[in-house]
Design a protein around this motif. Sequence first.
Motif, PDB file in Angstrom:
ATOM      1  N   GLY A 159     -10.195 -41.703  13.831  1.00  0.00           N
ATOM      2  CA  GLY A 159     -10.258 -40.528  12.955  1.00  0.00           C
ATOM      3  C   GLY A 159     -11.661 -39.972  12.851  1.00  0.00           C
ATOM      4  O   GLY A 159     -11.874 -38.759  12.887  1.00  0.00           O
ATOM      5  N   GLU A 208     -13.047 -36.354  13.838  1.00  0.00           N
ATOM      6  CA  GLU A 208     -13.753 -35.573  12.820  1.00  0.00           C
ATOM      7  C   GLU A 208     -15.107 -35.108  13.352  1.00  0.00           C
ATOM      8  O   GLU A 208     -15.476 -33.947  13.202  1.00  0.00           O
ATOM      9  CB  GLU A 208     -13.941 -36.431  11.569  1.00  0.00           C
ATOM     10  N   ALA A 238      -7.994 -35.775  12.919  1.00  0.00           N
ATOM     11  CA  ALA A 238      -8.655 -36.755  12.052  1.00  0.00           C
ATOM     12  C   ALA A 238      -7.831 -36.978  10.789  1.00  0.00           C
ATOM     13  O   ALA A 238      -7.604 -38.120  10.372  1.00  0.00           O
ATOM     14  CB  ALA A 238     -10.059 -36.276  11.695  1.00  0.00           C
ATOM     15  N   PHE A 297      -4.852 -39.242  11.366  1.00  0.00           N
ATOM     16  CA  PHE A 297      -5.197 -40.667  11.425  1.00  0.00           C
ATOM     17  C   PHE A 297      -5.479 -41.216  10.027  1.00  0.00           C
ATOM     18  O   PHE A 297      -5.053 -42.323   9.695  1.00  0.00           O
ATOM     19  CB  PHE A 297      -6.387 -40.907  12.352  1.00  0.00           C
ATOM     20  N   TYR A 298      -6.175 -40.454   9.198  1.00  0.00           N
ATOM     21  CA  TYR A 298      -6.465 -40.903   7.839  1.00  0.00           C
ATOM     22  C   TYR A 298      -5.172 -41.034   7.020  1.00  0.00           C
ATOM     23  O   TYR A 298      -5.027 -41.964   6.231  1.00  0.00           O
ATOM     24  CB  TYR A 298      -7.440 -39.955   7.144  1.00  0.00           C
TER      25      TYR A 298
END
Length: 119
Positions: free
Chosen positions: A63, A67, A75, A78-79
């Motif tokens: 992530g 980012e 990103a 993924f977070y």
Amino acid sequence: MKILFFKNNYSLNYNKEDFDFYQQKISDRIAPADSVEIVQNVMKELEPNTSASEENKMFFKIGKIFENAGSFQNAKSFYEKIKQNIPLDKTKKHQDIDFDIERVKEKTFEQYNQNGWEA
């Protein structure tokens, strides 16, 4: 000498010129929208006994890479996957990942403002 004409296929085909459209096309080329699932499947094939915390560490690193590359939607995905993997009783970890998600949202908004486009 032969002169070739180069065309902006996206602009011609879709009549789009806005930043969001191009950013999404670039993000799609960098990583598909389902890149989280692809990465997770690869990780499970390589090490099927990976713990959730080890997966989350890997997702966080990936992530951050997206980012830093300016691919904020990837990103954020993924977070958000990390947040799904965290047990509900770990409120501090939920707050930390919520902070990361909000940071990415703000960066997306700032990116739109820098280019003069409305979000």
